[in-house]
Scaffold this active site. Sequence first.
Site, PDB file in Angstrom:
ATOM      1  N   HIS A  56       0.847  -1.195   0.000  1.00 43.38           N
ATOM      2  CA  HIS A  56       0.000   0.000   0.000  1.00 43.38           C
ATOM      3  C   HIS A  56       0.882   1.245   0.000  1.00 43.38           C
ATOM      4  O   HIS A  56       2.037   1.201   0.435  1.00 43.38           O
ATOM      5  CB  HIS A  56      -0.877   0.024   1.248  1.00 43.38           C
ATOM      6  CG  HIS A  56      -1.965  -0.999   1.254  1.00 43.38           C
ATOM      7  ND1 HIS A  56      -3.094  -0.853   2.033  1.00 43.38           N
ATOM      8  CD2 HIS A  56      -2.115  -2.173   0.598  1.00 43.38           C
ATOM      9  CE1 HIS A  56      -3.883  -1.898   1.849  1.00 43.38           C
ATOM     10  NE2 HIS A  56      -3.307  -2.715   1.000  1.00 43.38           N
ATOM     11  N   GLU A  58       0.892   3.871   1.898  1.00 42.19           N
ATOM     12  CA  GLU A  58       1.388   4.250   3.224  1.00 42.19           C
ATOM     13  C   GLU A  58       2.560   3.374   3.648  1.00 42.19           C
ATOM     14  O   GLU A  58       3.552   3.856   4.194  1.00 42.19           O
ATOM     15  CB  GLU A  58       0.284   4.108   4.280  1.00 42.19           C
ATOM     16  CG  GLU A  58      -0.956   4.923   4.020  1.00 42.19           C
ATOM     17  CD  GLU A  58      -2.044   4.140   3.288  1.00 42.19           C
ATOM     18  OE1 GLU A  58      -1.784   3.641   2.165  1.00 42.19           O
ATOM     19  OE2 GLU A  58      -3.157   4.042   3.814  1.00 42.19           O
ATOM     20  N   CYS A  87      -6.330   1.909   5.694  1.00 39.84           N
ATOM     21  CA  CYS A  87      -6.910   0.649   6.141  1.00 39.84           C
ATOM     22  C   CYS A  87      -6.312   0.319   7.515  1.00 39.84           C
ATOM     23  O   CYS A  87      -5.353   0.956   7.957  1.00 39.84           O
ATOM     24  CB  CYS A  87      -6.602  -0.460   5.134  1.00 39.84           C
ATOM     25  SG  CYS A  87      -4.874  -0.987   5.134  1.00 39.84           S
TER      26      CYS A  87
END
Length: 173
Positions: A56, A58, A87
Amino acid sequence: MRKLTREEKFMRSAIKAAKRGLTEGEVPIGAVIVYEDKVVARGYNRRAKLQLASAHAEMMAIDKACKKFGSWRLPEGCELYVTLEPCPMCMGASLNARVDKLYFGAYEQKGRSLTSALAEANLLNHKTEVVGGVLQEECAALLSGFFISMRQKQKEEKERQKQNEENLEEKEI
């Protein structure tokens, strides 16, 4: 034209990272880590390219920042800017890395993020301040545009397959 706020300036950097992912066929989510008013790490979704569930935006940005600082704990004052509400995995990584503030653009529409609940849980003896909705419309439009385009391509592909099947049937007759 009004001047961008500090938060909007850094969210624009995250949007730029998201657009880079878009050019590679990824879901356009971007993230940047900011320390002492400078972007020190960038990331964008790389799940499709790397075939990793954890790739992801991040996670990519946090990993780069940790390498840059030579520690799994980021220095006090680090901020994370991401175009979509994180998430649970990414929120957990933010807490674990000791991100002080997390700013996100678009809200997760399906309510699966748990961002606020995790930020307030004090699971790791660390709290991360969370601010949502920074350049929300622009971040949401980037994602919406991607999914509209993806659905259109899928529809066109189904139509092509159907046409090919019909052409084969005609040849067999």
